[in-house]
Motif scaffolding. Sequence first.
Motif, PDB file in Angstrom:
ATOM      1  N   LYS A 151       0.830  -1.203   0.000  1.00 31.36           N
ATOM      2  CA  LYS A 151       0.000   0.000   0.000  1.00 31.36           C
ATOM      3  C   LYS A 151       0.866   1.254   0.000  1.00 31.36           C
ATOM      4  O   LYS A 151       2.004   1.248   0.439  1.00 31.36           O
ATOM      5  CB  LYS A 151      -0.916  -0.002   1.228  1.00 31.36           C
ATOM      6  CG  LYS A 151      -1.794  -1.239   1.318  1.00 31.36           C
ATOM      7  CD  LYS A 151      -2.753  -1.350   0.162  1.00 31.36           C
ATOM      8  CE  LYS A 151      -3.702  -2.525   0.345  1.00 31.36           C
ATOM      9  NZ  LYS A 151      -3.061  -3.831   0.302  1.00 31.36           N
ATOM     10  N   GLN A 152       0.312   2.341  -0.453  1.00 34.71           N
ATOM     11  CA  GLN A 152       1.063   3.583  -0.584  1.00 34.71           C
ATOM     12  C   GLN A 152       1.539   4.130   0.751  1.00 34.71           C
ATOM     13  O   GLN A 152       2.559   4.804   0.826  1.00 34.71           O
ATOM     14  CB  GLN A 152       0.206   4.635  -1.295  1.00 34.71           C
ATOM     15  CG  GLN A 152      -0.034   4.312  -2.762  1.00 34.71           C
ATOM     16  CD  GLN A 152      -0.846   5.390  -3.440  1.00 34.71           C
ATOM     17  OE1 GLN A 152      -1.357   6.287  -2.797  1.00 34.71           O
ATOM     18  NE2 GLN A 152      -0.944   5.300  -4.747  1.00 34.71           N
ATOM     19  N   ASP A 153       0.782   3.863   1.808  1.00 33.04           N
ATOM     20  CA  ASP A 153       1.160   4.437   3.089  1.00 33.04           C
ATOM     21  C   ASP A 153       2.008   3.473   3.931  1.00 33.04           C
ATOM     22  O   ASP A 153       2.202   3.680   5.115  1.00 33.04           O
ATOM     23  CB  ASP A 153      -0.081   4.855   3.890  1.00 33.04           C
ATOM     24  CG  ASP A 153      -0.987   3.672   4.176  1.00 33.04           C
ATOM     25  OD1 ASP A 153      -1.879   3.838   5.010  1.00 33.04           O
ATOM     26  OD2 ASP A 153      -0.781   2.608   3.579  1.00 33.04           O
ATOM     27  N   ALA A 154       2.496   2.391   3.326  1.00 30.70           N
ATOM     28  CA  ALA A 154       3.396   1.491   4.050  1.00 30.70           C
ATOM     29  C   ALA A 154       4.725   2.195   4.318  1.00 30.70           C
ATOM     30  O   ALA A 154       5.026   3.226   3.731  1.00 30.70           O
ATOM     31  CB  ALA A 154       3.619   0.217   3.242  1.00 30.70           C
ATOM     32  N   ASN A 155       5.532   1.605   5.181  1.00 31.93           N
ATOM     33  CA  ASN A 155       6.746   2.273   5.626  1.00 31.93           C
ATOM     34  C   ASN A 155       7.945   2.023   4.718  1.00 31.93           C
ATOM     35  O   ASN A 155       9.005   2.591   4.941  1.00 31.93           O
ATOM     36  CB  ASN A 155       7.118   1.780   7.034  1.00 31.93           C
ATOM     37  CG  ASN A 155       6.040   2.108   8.044  1.00 31.93           C
ATOM     38  OD1 ASN A 155       5.070   2.764   7.715  1.00 31.93           O
ATOM     39  ND2 ASN A 155       6.214   1.656   9.263  1.00 31.93           N
ATOM     40  N   TYR A 156       7.800   1.172   3.739  1.00 37.05           N
ATOM     41  CA  TYR A 156       8.941   0.819   2.918  1.00 37.05           C
ATOM     42  C   TYR A 156       9.560   2.049   2.276  1.00 37.05           C
ATOM     43  O   TYR A 156       8.879   2.892   1.712  1.00 37.05           O
ATOM     44  CB  TYR A 156       8.541  -0.177   1.819  1.00 37.05           C
ATOM     45  CG  TYR A 156       7.691  -1.314   2.313  1.00 37.05           C
ATOM     46  CD1 TYR A 156       8.052  -2.014   3.461  1.00 37.05           C
ATOM     47  CD2 TYR A 156       6.527  -1.682   1.657  1.00 37.05           C
ATOM     48  CE1 TYR A 156       7.273  -3.051   3.923  1.00 37.05           C
ATOM     49  CE2 TYR A 156       5.742  -2.716   2.117  1.00 37.05           C
ATOM     50  CZ  TYR A 156       6.121  -3.399   3.251  1.00 37.05           C
ATOM     51  OH  TYR A 156       5.344  -4.420   3.718  1.00 37.05           O
ATOM     52  N   GLY A 157      10.851   2.138   2.371  1.00 34.23           N
ATOM     53  CA  GLY A 157      11.544   3.246   1.742  1.00 34.23           C
ATOM     54  C   GLY A 157      11.780   4.427   2.659  1.00 34.23           C
ATOM     55  O   GLY A 157      12.492   5.355   2.271  1.00 34.23           O
ATOM     56  N   ILE A 158      11.197   4.445   3.871  1.00 30.31           N
ATOM     57  CA  ILE A 158      11.492   5.543   4.780  1.00 30.31           C
ATOM     58  C   ILE A 158      12.941   5.411   5.248  1.00 30.31           C
ATOM     59  O   ILE A 158      13.485   4.314   5.358  1.00 30.31           O
ATOM     60  CB  ILE A 158      10.539   5.571   5.991  1.00 30.31           C
ATOM     61  CG1 ILE A 158      10.699   4.311   6.855  1.00 30.31           C
ATOM     62  CG2 ILE A 158       9.103   5.730   5.558  1.00 30.31           C
ATOM     63  CD1 ILE A 158       9.906   4.351   8.130  1.00 30.31           C
ATOM     64  N   LYS A 159      13.563   6.530   5.507  1.00 28.00           N
ATOM     65  CA  LYS A 159      14.965   6.511   5.900  1.00 28.00           C
ATOM     66  C   LYS A 159      15.117   6.024   7.338  1.00 28.00           C
ATOM     67  O   LYS A 159      14.312   6.372   8.199  1.00 28.00           O
ATOM     68  CB  LYS A 159      15.568   7.907   5.757  1.00 28.00           C
ATOM     69  CG  LYS A 159      15.653   8.406   4.327  1.00 28.00           C
ATOM     70  CD  LYS A 159      16.290   9.786   4.279  1.00 28.00           C
ATOM     71  CE  LYS A 159      16.394  10.286   2.849  1.00 28.00           C
ATOM     72  NZ  LYS A 159      17.009  11.638   2.789  1.00 28.00           N
ATOM     73  N   PRO A 160      16.132   5.219   7.613  1.00 27.39           N
ATOM     74  CA  PRO A 160      16.391   4.846   9.010  1.00 27.39           C
ATOM     75  C   PRO A 160      16.653   6.091   9.848  1.00 27.39           C
ATOM     76  O   PRO A 160      17.265   7.047   9.387  1.00 27.39           O
ATOM     77  CB  PRO A 160      17.659   3.974   8.904  1.00 27.39           C
ATOM     78  CG  PRO A 160      17.682   3.494   7.488  1.00 27.39           C
ATOM     79  CD  PRO A 160      17.081   4.601   6.670  1.00 27.39           C
ATOM     80  N   TYR A 161      16.159   6.085  11.052  1.00 27.49           N
ATOM     81  CA  TYR A 161      16.361   7.240  11.911  1.00 27.49           C
ATOM     82  C   TYR A 161      17.801   7.299  12.398  1.00 27.49           C
ATOM     83  O   TYR A 161      18.495   6.285  12.495  1.00 27.49           O
ATOM     84  CB  TYR A 161      15.388   7.236  13.090  1.00 27.49           C
ATOM     85  CG  TYR A 161      15.445   6.012  13.982  1.00 27.49           C
ATOM     86  CD1 TYR A 161      16.315   5.944  15.069  1.00 27.49           C
ATOM     87  CD2 TYR A 161      14.600   4.927  13.750  1.00 27.49           C
ATOM     88  CE1 TYR A 161      16.347   4.833  15.907  1.00 27.49           C
ATOM     89  CE2 TYR A 161      14.626   3.815  14.589  1.00 27.49           C
ATOM     90  CZ  TYR A 161      15.508   3.773  15.659  1.00 27.49           C
ATOM     91  OH  TYR A 161      15.545   2.668  16.481  1.00 27.49           O
ATOM     92  N   LYS A 162      18.233   8.517  12.688  1.00 25.33           N
ATOM     93  CA  LYS A 162      19.603   8.745  13.149  1.00 25.33           C
ATOM     94  C   LYS A 162      19.677   8.617  14.671  1.00 25.33           C
ATOM     95  O   LYS A 162      18.761   9.008  15.381  1.00 25.33           O
ATOM     96  CB  LYS A 162      20.090  10.132  12.729  1.00 25.33           C
ATOM     97  CG  LYS A 162      20.018  10.397  11.225  1.00 25.33           C
ATOM     98  CD  LYS A 162      20.939   9.474  10.442  1.00 25.33           C
ATOM     99  CE  LYS A 162      20.909   9.817   8.951  1.00 25.33           C
ATOM    100  NZ  LYS A 162      21.774   8.894   8.167  1.00 25.33           N
ATOM    101  N   ARG A 163      20.809   8.114  15.148  1.00 23.61           N
ATOM    102  CA  ARG A 163      20.993   8.009  16.594  1.00 23.61           C
ATOM    103  C   ARG A 163      21.598   9.277  17.189  1.00 23.61           C
ATOM    104  O   ARG A 163      21.682   9.411  18.402  1.00 23.61           O
ATOM    105  CB  ARG A 163      21.832   6.779  16.928  1.00 23.61           C
ATOM    106  CG  ARG A 163      21.014   5.499  16.819  1.00 23.61           C
ATOM    107  CD  ARG A 163      21.778   4.261  17.209  1.00 23.61           C
ATOM    108  NE  ARG A 163      22.600   3.771  16.130  1.00 23.61           N
ATOM    109  CZ  ARG A 163      23.178   2.564  16.117  1.00 23.61           C
ATOM    110  NH1 ARG A 163      23.007   1.743  17.141  1.00 23.61           N
ATOM    111  NH2 ARG A 163      23.921   2.191  15.110  1.00 23.61           N
TER     112      ARG A 163
END
Length: 326
Positions: free
Chosen positions: A186-198
């Motif tokens: 689905k379009q609102d899935a999380n795939y492709g979001i950038k990993p968060y920075k520590r």
Amino acid sequence: MMTYRGRKSFFGKEKVYSMIGFSVNALNYYGDLAPTTSKFSTDISFTRPAIGISFGHRFGPRYTLTANFMYGAIKGSDQKSADAADLDNGVYRYRRNLSFRNRIQELSIVASIDLFENQATYISRVAWTPYIFGGVAVFHHNPQAKAPATDLQGNPLPEAGKWVNLQPLGTEGQYAVLQKGDSTHKQDANYGIKPYKRIQISIPIGIGVRFRLNEVFDISGELGFRYLFTDYIDDVSKSYVDLGVLDSELAKAMSYRTNEILPPDHSYKGRDGQTYKVLSGYGEEFTDDKGNTNMRGSKTNKDFIMVTTVKLTYILGKSFHRAKFR
């Protein structure tokens, strides 16, 4: 003489001074793993200690600039905080069964403004004064959780019972790699979001009150907040993803933990070809016609931290001035 209005007050270098401080702090976390959905919900039982050191410079009758370093921890747990009988707020969080701890190392620059001014030297500073403060901070964080005994297929995990770093696992699909041409998600899935920075930025703001103990020592109490620019201080922010796109059995086990307390009610085949048994509403990608998803967290509000502080400061390069009697 008629135009003379008195000597203009000036905060000269003889009135400027520096100070060092040591603080004991209490940290409270507000975020997705709080007891309820309220932005201001927290579990007081998870209050965690922190310590800090500071160097401040008084450069005006009301104004101080302070550099601080703080080290402490925050913690959250659905199982211990959420009320399974609360159908409006608690039951979903209890069934989600996520938990975390996070050790924070923060370096900040903060400006404070006193309510009561002191135009004289440090010796004549006021007996007490309220103040407000604000600034900018950079901090390092690393959310962790204890690994369960087995993976989702029932096989023993080598990491069982150990604290594991969550950011490298991409528990919300940050590291998912889909096959070329795969358009079934689905379009609102999380795939492709950038990993968060520590390493992140925050805004410290708050209020305090300072008391003079003697000529060179002050003690102060503060209530402050760290407004964060990340929603991943707890490793939770968005929706569940297809467990089959996560690249390790450990990542899958840390992403979906409802199976540790409740039995599944259905199964689905993941993109890796494995069959996953889950409880409805948890552990799988889903979006209905109205855009509702299987939420793992809420991306609407950023996480934040409350910091309660008691600080002792010592004025540098000064000594007691006692009257001498002959």
